[in-house]
Design an enzyme around this catalytic site. Structure first.
Site, PDB file in Angstrom:
ATOM      1  N   GLU A   1      -5.267  -3.298  -2.612  1.00 12.70           N
ATOM      2  CA  GLU A   1      -6.687  -3.448  -2.418  1.00 12.70           C
ATOM      3  C   GLU A   1      -6.803  -1.685  -2.183  1.00 12.70           C
ATOM      4  O   GLU A   1      -8.402  -1.708  -2.365  1.00 12.70           O
ATOM      5  CB  GLU A   1      -7.340  -4.423  -2.097  1.00 12.70           C
ATOM      6  CG  GLU A   1      -7.339  -4.798  -0.525  1.00 12.70           C
ATOM      7  CD  GLU A   1      -5.672  -5.518  -0.083  1.00 12.70           C
ATOM      8  OE1 GLU A   1      -5.192  -5.957   0.755  1.00 12.70           O
ATOM      9  OE2 GLU A   1      -5.130  -5.665  -1.289  1.00 12.70           O
TER      10      GLU A   1
ATOM     11  N   PHE B   1       0.564  -1.170  -0.009  1.00 11.20           N
ATOM     12  CA  PHE B   1      -0.004  -0.232   0.000  1.00 11.20           C
ATOM     13  C   PHE B   1       1.081   0.729   0.247  1.00 11.20           C
ATOM     14  O   PHE B   1       0.386   2.190  -0.250  1.00 11.20           O
ATOM     15  CB  PHE B   1      -0.602  -0.213   1.396  1.00 11.20           C
ATOM     16  CG  PHE B   1      -0.540   0.438   2.346  1.00 11.20           C
ATOM     17  CD1 PHE B   1      -0.137   1.547   2.720  1.00 11.20           C
ATOM     18  CD2 PHE B   1       0.783  -0.310   3.007  1.00 11.20           C
ATOM     19  CE1 PHE B   1       0.629   2.369   4.105  1.00 11.20           C
ATOM     20  CE2 PHE B   1       1.189  -0.047   4.559  1.00 11.20           C
ATOM     21  CZ  PHE B   1       1.153   0.831   4.620  1.00 11.20           C
TER      22      PHE B   1
ATOM     23  N   CYS C   1       9.943   0.917   4.637  1.00 11.58           N
ATOM     24  CA  CYS C   1       9.972  -0.547   4.899  1.00 11.58           C
ATOM     25  C   CYS C   1      11.944  -0.137   5.273  1.00 11.58           C
ATOM     26  O   CYS C   1      12.051  -0.748   5.969  1.00 11.58           O
ATOM     27  CB  CYS C   1      10.275  -1.599   3.574  1.00 11.58           C
ATOM     28  SG  CYS C   1      11.162  -1.248   2.339  1.00 11.58           S
TER      29      CYS C   1
ATOM     30  N   SER D   1       4.769  -7.850   3.912  1.00 13.04           N
ATOM     31  CA  SER D   1       5.705  -7.021   5.370  1.00 13.04           C
ATOM     32  C   SER D   1       6.732  -8.934   4.741  1.00 13.04           C
ATOM     33  O   SER D   1       6.746  -9.923   4.612  1.00 13.04           O
ATOM     34  CB  SER D   1       4.067  -8.112   5.504  1.00 13.04           C
ATOM     35  OG  SER D   1       3.710  -9.021   6.012  1.00 13.04           O
TER      36      SER D   1
ATOM     37  N   LYS E   1      -0.442  -7.339  -9.533  1.00 16.92           N
ATOM     38  CA  LYS E   1      -1.839  -7.023  -8.597  1.00 16.92           C
ATOM     39  C   LYS E   1      -1.350  -5.725  -7.816  1.00 16.92           C
ATOM     40  O   LYS E   1      -0.965  -5.806  -7.190  1.00 16.92           O
ATOM     41  CB  LYS E   1      -1.851  -8.514  -7.753  1.00 16.92           C
ATOM     42  CG  LYS E   1      -2.800  -8.448  -6.970  1.00 16.92           C
ATOM     43  CD  LYS E   1      -3.191  -9.286  -5.375  1.00 16.92           C
ATOM     44  CE  LYS E   1      -2.469  -8.567  -4.449  1.00 16.92           C
ATOM     45  NZ  LYS E   1      -3.270  -7.223  -4.219  1.00 16.92           N
TER      46      LYS E   1
END
Length: 612
Positions: free
Chosen positions: A405, A378, A510, A455, A402
Site C-alpha cells: 500500500e 515495499f 532482505c 517480514s 496485492k
C-alpha cells in the site's frame, strides 16, 4: 543504514532497518468560515451523484447524508455538521424538540437529485449556512463510527466469541486514530445479534477524511479532478481499472518530500471476491491456451517494460524513494524473470520412463493449479511483482496480486503493460489493502497458492493461515546477514563489497549485509571503511549523483534512530552518525545517512533486531 562494529574479535555490524510501519496521514480540510454548496451538474448514476456531494462536503468540512429518497427517482442530501450551531436566535433553542429528520440537516443547504430521462440532475436549494466549517473532520461525531472493514472484523470476532473490549483493543492496534468507544461497539454488537445490520449502510458510517476532492462539477457526469489533486488508485479486475467503493483510504507519500502522491483504497471483501471470481472464470480458457501463445505475450511484455522503464523507475523513485539508478535496477531484475518466462515451453516439459517396472510405463505432466496470489513488500515495487505473476500466468495459472500500500504505482503500470501485451481479461487482477486483504487471500478456497515476500512476522502469520486451508505457500522473508572477513582479505575488494551490500537500496532489502565480522579485530579496517562510506552521497532519488535516497516512512527513520541511540547507551562506539543528515530543499524527507557502530555485542538491540 547503521554499521555497528563490536570488538570481541568479531567486529563490525553493517546494519540497516527496513521496517515498514503503516501510517495513514490525515489531510487537513479547507479552512474557511463559510461552507460552500457543490456546483449543480448531471450524473449518469445515482451513486455517482451521492458520492460527488459527499466528497465535496468532506472538502468543505461537513458530512452529507441522505435525508429522503422516493422511488429511486429523487434523492435529497443534507449538510450535517454534527449538530453544532452558531448564531442561534434563542438561547434555549437546543431544548426544542426537533423533527425526526432534522438531525440530517443542521443548516438550510440541500442537494436535490432528480432522475430525468436517463440522467440524474443535481440542483441546490438554499446555499446559505448558519455555522462554520469543521477544521478537522475528526471533530464530527461520524468519525467515531466504524468503517466498512471494521464492521466486518467486529462481526467476525463477535461470532468467534471475542469479548468487546478485546475487540476494540484489536481495532485500535490496527488504527491508532480510531475514536470509537466501548459504547459504540456495544451498540453495533447489539445490531449484529439482533440481525439488524445492513451492509448497505456501511459506507456512510465514517466520512472519508483522507482526501480533498474537486470543488467543481462537470456537466457531463460528475466532479472533475483538480490539477494538483492526488489521484485515487484503482483496482484492476477483469481487465479493467475499477475504482474501489471502500470508504477508507491510505495516503501514498513521497518519502523525500512528504507530499501525498495518491490515495490507495482499502478494497472491500466484495471487490476482492470479484477479483478472485474474475481469475477463476478466466482460468479454464487460459489453461487451454497453447504455451506458445502465452510465451508470445511474455515476449511482448518484456518489450513494453523496456520501452517504459523510465516511467516505471520514476514512479518507484517518487513512491519508494530509491535513486533512479536503483529504481532502474529494480525493474531490470524483474525483467530477467519475464525473459525467463519466454522460455517456458522447455520448462513445462514433463518426464516419461518406459518400462519402469514389468509392463509399466511412468510419466509426469506439469499442469497449472488455478488461481494464485502474490503479496508484495515495499522495497522492490517492480521486481517482486515481476517475480510472481509472469511465471505463474505463463504456466497457465491466473493471478491476484496485492501490492504494498506504500507504493502501488509500479504494479498498476505493469498491469496496463500486461493488458497492452495481450494478456486476456481476468488472467491478472490487482487489489489494494492491508491486513484484511492478506487474510482474505489466505482464507479464500478458490486461491490455490500464495507467494509472499515480506517480514518474518508476516511470514509466520500468512504461512500458518494459508497452509491450514490447504494452499501451497512460497515465502521469502527477511534476513539477518553476516559477512566474515579474514585477515588476508583484499582490502579494496572487501571494502567495495561491504559498502555496496550494506548501504545499497538504503539498506531496505532482505539481502542487506547487516553484520560484518572481522577475524582478528576491526581496528585496522575502520579508517578505510569510514573513508569509503563518507563518499556516499545522500540525496533525493531524482538527483543523478545520489547514492542513497530516503527510507520509506518517518516511522522507519525514527526506529533506526532509536536503535542507534540504544546501542550507544549500551556501550557501542559510534564511528559515523547519519541521524542528522540534511538534504537542502528536502528538510522534511526521511533521510538517514550511513551510520557505523563499533564494539557491538550480541546482547545489544541493534544486533538482536530482526526485520519484522
Amino acid at each position: 543504514m547503521t554499521l555497528s562494529i563490536q570488538d570481541s574479535r568479531l567486529s563490525s555490524c553493517v546494519f540497516f532497518l527496513p521496517l515498514v510501519m503503516e501510517a495513514q496521514s490525515q489531510i487537513e480540510v479547507t479552512k474557511q468560515n463559510r461552507m460552500l454548496p457543490p456546483q449543480p451538474g448531471t450524473f449518469e448514476d445515482r451513486e455517482d451523484l451521492i458520492k460527488y456531494v459527499r466528497d465535496f462536503g468532506a472538502s468543505q468540512g461537513y458530512v452529507v447524508t441522505i435525508k429522503k429518497s422516493r422511488k429511486d427517482r429523487r434523492v435529497i442530501l443534507g449538510c450535517d455538521r454534527g449538530g453544532v450551531y452558531r448564531n442561534r436566535r434563542k438561547i434555549d433553542e437546543s431544548k426544542r424538540k426537533r423533527k425526526a429528520s432534522s438531525r440530517l440537516i443542521n443548516c438550510p443547504f440541500e442537494a436535490i437529485g432528480k432522475k430525468e430521462d436517463d440522467l440524474w440532475v443535481l440542483t441546490i436549494k438554499n446555499g446559505d449556512h448558519n455555522h462554520d466549517a469543521l477544521k478537522d473532520m475528526s471533530e464530527h461525531p461520524y468519525s467515531r463510527r466504524f468503517t466498512e472493514e471494521e464492521v466486518r472484523q467486529i462481526k467476525q470476532m463477535t461470532e468467534a466469541g471475542v469479548k468487546p473490549r478485546q475487540v476494540l483493543k484489536t481495532l485500535k492496534q490496527i488504527n491508532p486514530e480510531l475514536q470509537s468507544t466501548p459504547r459504540h461497539l456495544y451498540n453495533l454488537k447489539a445490531k449484529i445479534r439482533q440481525g439488524n445490520l445492513s451492509e448497505k449502510s456501511f459506507k456512510s458510517w465514517r466520512p472519508d477524511r483522507s482526501a480533498l476532492v474537486s470543488t467543481s462539477a462537470t456537466t457531463s457526469g460528475g466532479s472533475s479532478e483538480q490539477n494538483n489533486q492526488p489521484l485515487k488508485v484503482p483496482n484492476f479486475i477483469g481487465g479493467k481499472f475499477v475504482d474501489s467503493q471502500g470508504c477508507s483510504m491510505i495516503d501514498v507519500v513521497n518519502p523525500a518530500t512528504q507530499e501525498v502522491v495518491s490515495h490507495v483504497p482499502l478494497t472491500t471483501y466484495e471487490e476482492f471476491k470479484a477479483a478472485v471470481s474474475s481469475a477463476k472464470q478466466a482460468f479454464p480458457s487460459w489453461k487451454n491456451t497453447p504455451i506458445t501463445t502465452r510465451q508470445r505475450i511474455m515476449f511482448k511484455l518484456q518489450e513494453l517494460i523496456r520501452r517504459d522503464i523510465g516511467k516505471l523507475a520514476m514512479n518507484i523513485t517518487i513512491e519508494q524513494g530509491k535513486t533512479l539508478k536503483g529504481a532502474e535496477s529494480d525493474v531490470l531484475r524483474g525483467l530477467e524473470v519475464v525473459e525467463h518466462a519466454c522460455g517456458m515451453a522447455t520448462l513445462q516439459m514433463g518426464e516419461f520412463v518406459p518400462n519402469a517396472s514389468n509392463g509399466i510405463d511412468t510419466y509426469c505432466i506439469r499442469e497449472p493449479l488455478g488461481v494464485c496470489a502474490g503479496i508484495c513488500p515495499f522495497n522492490f515495487p517492480a521486481m517482486i511483482p515481476l517475480w510472481m505473476f509472469p511465471i505463474a500466468v505463463t504456466c497457465g495459472n491466473t493471478f491476484v496480486l496485492k501490492p504494498c500500500e506504500n507504493n502501488p504505482g509500479a504494479s498498476m503500470i505493469l498491469a496496463a503493460l500486461a493488458k497492452e501485451a495481450g494478456l486476456p481479461d481476468g488472467v491478472l487482477n490487482i487489489v489494494h489493502g492491508t491486513h484484511d486483504i492478506i487474510n482474505y487471500v489466505c482464507d479464500d478456497d478458490d486461491i490455490k497458492a500464495v507467494s509472499l515476500v515480506g517480514s518474518n512476522t508476516a511470514w509466520m502469520h500468512i504461512y500458518a493461515r494459508a497452509v491450514a486451508r490447504g494452499k501451497r505457500v512460497q515465502s521469502n522473508i527477511g534476513g539477518k546477514n553476516h559477512a566474515i572477513i579474514m585477515p588476508d582479505a583484499s582490502m579494496d575488494a572487501t571494502l567495495n563489497a561491504l559498502v555496496t551490500a550494506g548501504f545499497g537500496a538504503a539498506g531496505q532489502r532482505c539481502m542487506t549485509l547487516n553484520t560484518a565480522v572481522f577475524v582478528g579485530g576491526s581496528r585496522p579496517w575502520e579508517s578505510e571503511i569510514l573513508e569509503h562510506v563518507k563518499a556516499l552521497k545522500v540525496n533525493v532519488g531524482t538527483d543523478p549523483s545520489a547514492d542513497l535516497g530516503p527510507v520509506i516512512t518517518k516511522e522507519v527513520k525514527d526506529r533506526i534512530c532509536r536503535l542507534v541511540q540504544s546501542s550507544v547507551e549500551s556501550g557501542a562506539r559510534l564511528l559515523l552518525d547519519g541521524r542528522n543528515v540534511r538534504v537542502p530543499g528536502y528538510e522534511n524527507g526521511n533521510f538517514i545517512g550511513p551510520t557505523i557502530l563499533c564494539d557491538v555485542t550480541t546482547n545489544m538491540d541493534c544486533f538482536k533486531w530482526k526485520k519484522s
